[in-house]
Design an enzyme around this catalytic site. Structure first.
Site, PDB file in Angstrom:
ATOM      1  N   ARG A 152      -5.441  -7.788  -5.902  1.00  0.00           N
ATOM      2  CA  ARG A 152      -6.054  -8.382  -4.717  1.00  0.00           C
ATOM      3  C   ARG A 152      -6.364  -7.287  -3.700  1.00  0.00           C
ATOM      4  O   ARG A 152      -5.757  -6.235  -3.696  1.00  0.00           O
ATOM      5  CB  ARG A 152      -5.107  -9.413  -4.095  1.00  0.00           C
ATOM      6  CG  ARG A 152      -4.884 -10.619  -5.005  1.00  0.00           C
ATOM      7  CD  ARG A 152      -3.858 -11.555  -4.401  1.00  0.00           C
ATOM      8  NE  ARG A 152      -2.643 -10.823  -4.120  1.00  0.00           N
ATOM      9  CZ  ARG A 152      -1.837 -11.089  -3.082  1.00  0.00           C
ATOM     10  NH1 ARG A 152      -2.114 -12.047  -2.242  1.00  0.00           N
ATOM     11  NH2 ARG A 152      -0.743 -10.381  -2.902  1.00  0.00           N
ATOM     12  N   LYS A 169       8.212  -6.835 -11.210  1.00  0.00           N
ATOM     13  CA  LYS A 169       6.951  -7.541 -11.465  1.00  0.00           C
ATOM     14  C   LYS A 169       6.540  -7.389 -12.934  1.00  0.00           C
ATOM     15  O   LYS A 169       6.453  -6.284 -13.459  1.00  0.00           O
ATOM     16  CB  LYS A 169       5.870  -6.962 -10.547  1.00  0.00           C
ATOM     17  CG  LYS A 169       4.518  -7.631 -10.676  1.00  0.00           C
ATOM     18  CD  LYS A 169       3.644  -7.326  -9.455  1.00  0.00           C
ATOM     19  CE  LYS A 169       2.245  -7.888  -9.597  1.00  0.00           C
ATOM     20  NZ  LYS A 169       1.457  -7.770  -8.359  1.00  0.00           N
ATOM     21  N   ARG A 203       8.801  -9.751   0.833  1.00  0.00           N
ATOM     22  CA  ARG A 203       9.641  -9.011  -0.113  1.00  0.00           C
ATOM     23  C   ARG A 203      11.094  -9.293   0.178  1.00  0.00           C
ATOM     24  O   ARG A 203      11.482  -9.461   1.326  1.00  0.00           O
ATOM     25  CB  ARG A 203       9.428  -7.510   0.058  1.00  0.00           C
ATOM     26  CG  ARG A 203       8.227  -7.087  -0.700  1.00  0.00           C
ATOM     27  CD  ARG A 203       8.250  -5.628  -1.053  1.00  0.00           C
ATOM     28  NE  ARG A 203       6.914  -5.321  -1.503  1.00  0.00           N
ATOM     29  CZ  ARG A 203       6.098  -4.498  -0.882  1.00  0.00           C
ATOM     30  NH1 ARG A 203       6.489  -3.839   0.168  1.00  0.00           N
ATOM     31  NH2 ARG A 203       4.893  -4.319  -1.335  1.00  0.00           N
TER      32      ARG A 203
HETATM   33  C1  BT5 Z   1      -2.198  -8.793  -8.680  1.00  0.00           C
HETATM   34  O1  BT5 Z   1      -2.681  -8.209  -7.536  1.00  0.00           O
HETATM   35  O2  BT5 Z   1      -1.044  -8.808  -9.009  1.00  0.00           O
HETATM   36  C2  BT5 Z   1      -3.275  -9.423  -9.545  1.00  0.00           C
HETATM   37  C3  BT5 Z   1      -3.441  -8.701 -10.860  1.00  0.00           C
HETATM   38  C4  BT5 Z   1      -4.470  -9.391 -11.731  1.00  0.00           C
HETATM   39  C5  BT5 Z   1      -4.838  -8.564 -12.930  1.00  0.00           C
HETATM   40  C6  BT5 Z   1      -5.727  -9.321 -13.871  1.00  0.00           C
HETATM   41  S1  BT5 Z   1      -5.896  -8.535 -15.409  1.00  0.00           S
HETATM   42  C7  BT5 Z   1      -7.145  -9.634 -15.878  1.00  0.00           C
HETATM   43  C8  BT5 Z   1      -8.015  -9.838 -14.631  1.00  0.00           C
HETATM   44  N1  BT5 Z   1      -9.049  -8.836 -14.523  1.00  0.00           N
HETATM   45  C9  BT5 Z   1      -8.884  -8.055 -13.438  1.00  0.00           C
HETATM   46  O3  BT5 Z   1      -9.631  -7.102 -13.110  1.00  0.00           O
HETATM   47  N2  BT5 Z   1      -7.776  -8.443 -12.770  1.00  0.00           N
HETATM   48  C10 BT5 Z   1      -7.147  -9.591 -13.398  1.00  0.00           C
HETATM   49  P1  BT5 Z   1      -1.791  -7.710  -6.318  1.00  0.00           P
HETATM   50  O4  BT5 Z   1      -0.873  -8.801  -5.877  1.00  0.00           O
HETATM   51  O5  BT5 Z   1      -2.757  -7.146  -5.356  1.00  0.00           O
HETATM   52  O6  BT5 Z   1      -0.891  -6.591  -6.953  1.00  0.00           O
HETATM   53  C11 BT5 Z   1      -1.386  -5.301  -7.213  1.00  0.00           C
HETATM   54  C12 BT5 Z   1      -0.178  -4.371  -7.217  1.00  0.00           C
HETATM   55  O7  BT5 Z   1       0.627  -4.639  -8.389  1.00  0.00           O
HETATM   56  C13 BT5 Z   1      -0.527  -2.911  -7.323  1.00  0.00           C
HETATM   57  O8  BT5 Z   1      -0.776  -2.366  -6.049  1.00  0.00           O
HETATM   58  C14 BT5 Z   1       0.737  -2.324  -7.952  1.00  0.00           C
HETATM   59  O9  BT5 Z   1       1.745  -2.152  -6.991  1.00  0.00           O
HETATM   60  C15 BT5 Z   1       1.201  -3.446  -8.876  1.00  0.00           C
HETATM   61  N3  BT5 Z   1       0.747  -3.271 -10.266  1.00  0.00           N
HETATM   62  C16 BT5 Z   1      -0.387  -2.715 -10.749  1.00  0.00           C
HETATM   63  N4  BT5 Z   1      -0.421  -2.776 -12.085  1.00  0.00           N
HETATM   64  C17 BT5 Z   1       0.739  -3.388 -12.470  1.00  0.00           C
HETATM   65  C18 BT5 Z   1       1.297  -3.737 -13.729  1.00  0.00           C
HETATM   66  N5  BT5 Z   1       0.689  -3.504 -14.885  1.00  0.00           N
HETATM   67  N6  BT5 Z   1       2.521  -4.346 -13.707  1.00  0.00           N
HETATM   68  C19 BT5 Z   1       3.179  -4.602 -12.567  1.00  0.00           C
HETATM   69  N7  BT5 Z   1       2.698  -4.294 -11.359  1.00  0.00           N
HETATM   70  C20 BT5 Z   1       1.492  -3.691 -11.308  1.00  0.00           C
END
Ligand code: BT5
Length: 250
Positions: free
Chosen positions: A49, A114, A248
């Site tokens: 996001r 997460k 958090r």
């Molecule tokens: C999310 O955003 O958590 C939404 C993620 C959605 C991803 C899916 S994949 C299929 C579809 N296509 C896309 O392009 N997106 C969706 P948010 O709440 O903003 O969290 C982002 C934050 O999560 C980052 O700043 C990191 O801190 C953390 N993060 C990034 N990659 C991660 C991972 N693989 N596992 C856990 N945390 C992660």
């Protein structure tokens, strides 16, 4: 059988190798079936996001998006990401994963880390028809060094879910099935029917929570019927609306 035949008829499935973002891929496509569903082996520019990045690794995570049209309008879709969280938690638990909880507004946790995130993108009318793309990123067996740039505690199903030999295909099929049935129910009935289950999965319940970027802190007390998070503070209850703030555990 991966999906039941009735559900299969509602879905047009795209399985891709490498794509920038499964959400963007579907955004640019017309609806051929009621639900366009996209899975990718790898995303090169996965989105979180507000411009944040979503990391993944080839064949070791699930990047899943579903596009559909809703008659509820943008304003009738409050709480959709929470309902999607409930559906994912439910599918994973049924698949034998232990310890899933929901961290408001849109994260799935395993323990305190997460394991999945949800990104919902809406376009169209406030009150009538709009297009919805639901995106889900889930870490299945990502190795620690592959997530080295993730700036918060994270884990995968294989590491902390109690199922080291987990099958990515079978999980993906279960997620799609659970998600489509939740989307059908949400379209008919709205968010309130998901509230109780969400509260039972609340990762922050009874814990000291603070609102990032604000002075407010309080005890986590679940969500209301619209999906706003309730905090018990010294001066009474405060409600946080999805999208405005994040919380958090202290
Ligand atoms: C999310 O955003 O958590 C939404 C993620 C959605 C991803 C899916 S994949 C299929 C579809 N296509 C896309 O392009 N997106 C969706 P948010 O709440 O903003 O969290 C982002 C934050 O999560 C980052 O700043 C990191 O801190 C953390 N993060 C990034 N990659 C991660 C991972 N693989 N596992 C856990 N945390 C992660």
């Amino acid at each position: 059988q991966l999906l039941d035949p009735e559900q299969r008829e509602l879905i047009n499935l795209h399985v891709l190798d490498d794509v920038p973002s499964t959400n963007d891929y579907l955004s640019a496509r017309e609806l051929v079936a009621k639900y366009e569903v996209c899975l990718a082996e790898k995303q090169s520019a996965g989105k979180g996001r507000r411009g944040r990045k979503w990391e993944g690794s080839y064949g070791r995570d699930i990047a899943l998006s579903v596009k559909f049209e809703s008659e509820r309008g943008v304003s009738g879709l409050d709480g959709l990401s929470l309902a999607v969280g409930v559906a994912l938690a439910d599918s994973l638990t049924r698949a034998g994963v232990e310890g899933i909880s929901l961290k408001w507004p849109n994260d799935l946790w395993l323990g305190e880390k997460k394991v999945a995130g949800i990104l919902i993108e809406l376009s169209g009318e406030l009150q009538t028809r709009c297009e919805v793309v639901v995106g889900i990123g889930l870490n299945v067996s990502m190795a620690e060094d592959e997530g080295a740039s993730i700036n918060q505690p994270w884990t995968s199903l294989a590491t902390d879910g109690g199922l080291p030999e987990i099958s990515r295909n079978s999980i993906a099929a279960k997620l799609i099935a659970g998600l489509i049935s939740a989307l059908e129910r949400f379209e008919r009935e709205g968010f309130a029917i998901f509230q109780a289950q969400w509260v039972s999965l609340d990762a922050l319940k009874g814990r000291e929570v603070f609102v990032v970027g604000q002075e407010t802190s309080g005890l986590g007390a679940g969500i209301d019927a619209f999906g706003a998070y309730r905090l018990e503070t010294a001066s009474g209850e405060v409600r946080l609306n999805a999208g405005e703030v994040s919380v958090r555990a202290k």
